[in-house]
Design an enzyme around this catalytic site. Structure first.
Site, PDB file in Angstrom:
ATOM      1  N   LYS A 208       0.803  -1.213   0.000  1.00  0.00           N
ATOM      2  CA  LYS A 208       0.000   0.000   0.000  1.00  0.00           C
ATOM      3  C   LYS A 208       0.843   1.274   0.000  1.00  0.00           C
ATOM      4  O   LYS A 208       0.421   2.299  -0.530  1.00  0.00           O
ATOM      5  CB  LYS A 208      -0.940   0.006   1.201  1.00  0.00           C
ATOM      6  CG  LYS A 208      -2.017  -1.074   1.148  1.00  0.00           C
ATOM      7  CD  LYS A 208      -2.903  -1.024   2.363  1.00  0.00           C
ATOM      8  CE  LYS A 208      -3.990  -2.083   2.283  1.00  0.00           C
ATOM      9  NZ  LYS A 208      -4.914  -1.847   1.169  1.00  0.00           N
TER      10      LYS A 208
ATOM     11  N   PHE B 104      -8.516   1.818   2.172  1.00  0.00           N
ATOM     12  CA  PHE B 104      -7.436   2.657   1.639  1.00  0.00           C
ATOM     13  C   PHE B 104      -6.542   3.206   2.749  1.00  0.00           C
ATOM     14  O   PHE B 104      -6.218   4.409   2.784  1.00  0.00           O
ATOM     15  CB  PHE B 104      -7.984   3.828   0.816  1.00  0.00           C
ATOM     16  CG  PHE B 104      -8.638   3.463  -0.487  1.00  0.00           C
ATOM     17  CD1 PHE B 104      -8.544   2.190  -1.021  1.00  0.00           C
ATOM     18  CD2 PHE B 104      -9.352   4.420  -1.207  1.00  0.00           C
ATOM     19  CE1 PHE B 104      -9.150   1.866  -2.234  1.00  0.00           C
ATOM     20  CE2 PHE B 104      -9.952   4.121  -2.416  1.00  0.00           C
ATOM     21  CZ  PHE B 104      -9.857   2.846  -2.924  1.00  0.00           C
TER      22      PHE B 104
ATOM     23  N   ASN C  76     -14.953  -0.346  -0.255  1.00  0.00           N
ATOM     24  CA  ASN C  76     -14.668   0.001   1.139  1.00  0.00           C
ATOM     25  C   ASN C  76     -14.570   1.496   1.422  1.00  0.00           C
ATOM     26  O   ASN C  76     -14.247   1.894   2.531  1.00  0.00           O
ATOM     27  CB  ASN C  76     -13.381  -0.697   1.584  1.00  0.00           C
ATOM     28  CG  ASN C  76     -13.507  -2.206   1.497  1.00  0.00           C
ATOM     29  OD1 ASN C  76     -14.534  -2.760   1.853  1.00  0.00           O
ATOM     30  ND2 ASN C  76     -12.461  -2.855   1.005  1.00  0.00           N
ATOM     31  N   THR C  77     -14.814   2.324   0.406  1.00  0.00           N
ATOM     32  CA  THR C  77     -14.882   3.773   0.587  1.00  0.00           C
ATOM     33  C   THR C  77     -16.281   4.220   0.193  1.00  0.00           C
ATOM     34  O   THR C  77     -16.689   4.022  -0.952  1.00  0.00           O
ATOM     35  CB  THR C  77     -13.832   4.498  -0.276  1.00  0.00           C
ATOM     36  OG1 THR C  77     -12.526   4.115   0.150  1.00  0.00           O
ATOM     37  CG2 THR C  77     -13.978   6.002  -0.148  1.00  0.00           C
TER      38      THR C  77
ATOM     39  N   LYS D 130      -9.557   0.827 -13.041  1.00  0.00           N
ATOM     40  CA  LYS D 130      -9.863  -0.485 -12.462  1.00  0.00           C
ATOM     41  C   LYS D 130     -11.350  -0.545 -12.154  1.00  0.00           C
ATOM     42  O   LYS D 130     -11.888   0.329 -11.461  1.00  0.00           O
ATOM     43  CB  LYS D 130      -9.035  -0.709 -11.193  1.00  0.00           C
ATOM     44  CG  LYS D 130      -9.150  -2.116 -10.631  1.00  0.00           C
ATOM     45  CD  LYS D 130      -8.107  -2.357  -9.552  1.00  0.00           C
ATOM     46  CE  LYS D 130      -8.112  -3.814  -9.096  1.00  0.00           C
ATOM     47  NZ  LYS D 130      -7.027  -4.092  -8.120  1.00  0.00           N
TER      48      LYS D 130
ATOM     49  N   THR E 155     -12.298  -6.378  -6.167  1.00  0.00           N
ATOM     50  CA  THR E 155     -12.999  -7.340  -5.327  1.00  0.00           C
ATOM     51  C   THR E 155     -14.514  -7.224  -5.514  1.00  0.00           C
ATOM     52  O   THR E 155     -15.016  -6.239  -6.048  1.00  0.00           O
ATOM     53  CB  THR E 155     -12.656  -7.122  -3.844  1.00  0.00           C
ATOM     54  OG1 THR E 155     -13.023  -5.778  -3.482  1.00  0.00           O
ATOM     55  CG2 THR E 155     -11.170  -7.330  -3.594  1.00  0.00           C
TER      56      THR E 155
END
Length: 344
Positions: A69, A118, A183-184, A215, A245
């Site tokens: 990351k 993130f 996830n955001t 993406k 994902t």
């Protein structure tokens, strides 16, 4: 050996803690002077180089965003045999991510659920680290994956992405716009073409000629996948990464209570294999042959990689199988690709 270690030790550890332990070992490879020795052991025996995005990738297989990351293990991951390392997702504003626990194994499915959010030290910090690797001989190709800062409203996303793109474009071999993480909050709404067009146009301006990809999520319906593909072609972008994902939980072998306990987040690994392959075939049949498609999702073996390449992928990425296969996984894929090439 690794299977025994995983069964006896790692599977009983908190997944994020286990990741950090393994990550530390990978980071130490260059510092211990073992990078070139390891690379000789893990690299392909035959020529597997791929020309794409104006670059030469020493092998078609790379590590997907999410593993490194903060761009701290690029050279170590290259030593393990990855031809390219996609760092991030990084954001303009450093952020801690979601509360722990936020990473879960679904072992019977050889899958991972993550809701990391993130977590990263910021695009500027990552760019400084990437810059330090650029002159290293034998380094892997480095992509930088950028996303929206959590504290920034979706309506202000364009300006936020511009900041990250500006920093990353100075040092990256290629850039990726991530609008597909679950996830955001609100991020996936940016995949709608009317929102995506101004965002990608702005990032392209900041990229200043650095190859740019977007993406996408596997949860898009086929018509929306094709709409994004048409936009990519219309804007003159360089490629698409398919896929991120999934939020789906269909057809899992893991006990339902375990899946429920893991909660929300993106599912990766073997259960994603079929859909990510479908999206690859859909895209390849629709976009120009020269457009780069990086296929990721459910890739675990050399045969999986070969199937993606034969189906039209330009490059292939993996991540989740690393957890289950261990540090020699990349070597096995590179050598397996050698064997498959000889058998043709």
């Amino acid at each position: 050996m690794y299977r025994i270690l995983f069964a006896l030790v790692f599977r009983h550890m908190d997944p994020e803690r286990a990741h950090h332990l393994a990550f530390t070992a990978i980071r130490l490879l260059p510092k211990l002077g073992l990078r070139r020795l390891a690379a000789r052991f893990t690299r392909p025996r035959t020529d597997q180089a791929v020309s794409a995005l104006g670059l030469t990738f020493p092998t078609p297989f790379g590590v997907a965003a999410g593993f490194d990351k903060n761009a701290t293990a690029i050279l170590g991951l290259g030593a393990l045999g990855f031809g390219h390392v996609e760092v991030g997702t990084v954001t303009a504003i450093p952020q801690p991510g979601n509360p722990r626990p936020r990473l879960f194994r679904l072992i019977p499915d050889r899958a991972i659920v993550n809701r990391m959010g993130f977590n990263n030290e910021g695009a500027a910090t990552a760019a400084t680290r990437v810059a330090k690797t650029r002159a290293v001989v034998g380094r892997p190709i480095v992509g930088v994956n950028i996303g929206k800062s959590r504290v920034v409203a979706v309506s202000d996303a364009v300006a936020d992405y511009r900041v990250s793109a500006r920093a990353a474009a100075e040092v990256a071999d290629y850039l990726v716009v991530n609008v597909s993480s679950p996830n955001t909050p609100g991020l996936r709404d940016l995949q709608a073409v009317e929102s995506l067009r101004p965002l990608l146009s702005a990032v392209k301006d900041e990229a200043r000629g650095v190859p740019l990809l977007v993406k996408i999520a596997p949860d898009l319906v086929d018509d929306d996948v094709l709409a994004v593909a048409d936009l990519v072609v219309d804007l003159g972008l360089d490629g698409i990464i398919a896929t991120n994902t999934t939020i789906a939980r269909d057809g899992l072998s893991t006990d339902r209570q375990v899946v429920t306990a893991a909660g929300a987040g993106g599912l990766s690994g073997r259960p994603l294999k079929e859909r990510s392959f479908e999206v690859l075939r859909l895209l390849r049949a629709h976009v120009p042959a020269e457009l780069c498609i990086i296929s990721v999702g459910g890739v675990e073996t050399a045969r999986d990689v070969r199937e993606r390449l034969d189906a039209g992928a330009t490059l292939v990425q993996g991540y989740s199988a690393f957890i289950y296969r261990g540090p020699l996984w990349v070597r096995a894929i590179n050598r397996g690709l050698d064997d498959l090439a000889k058998a043709r």
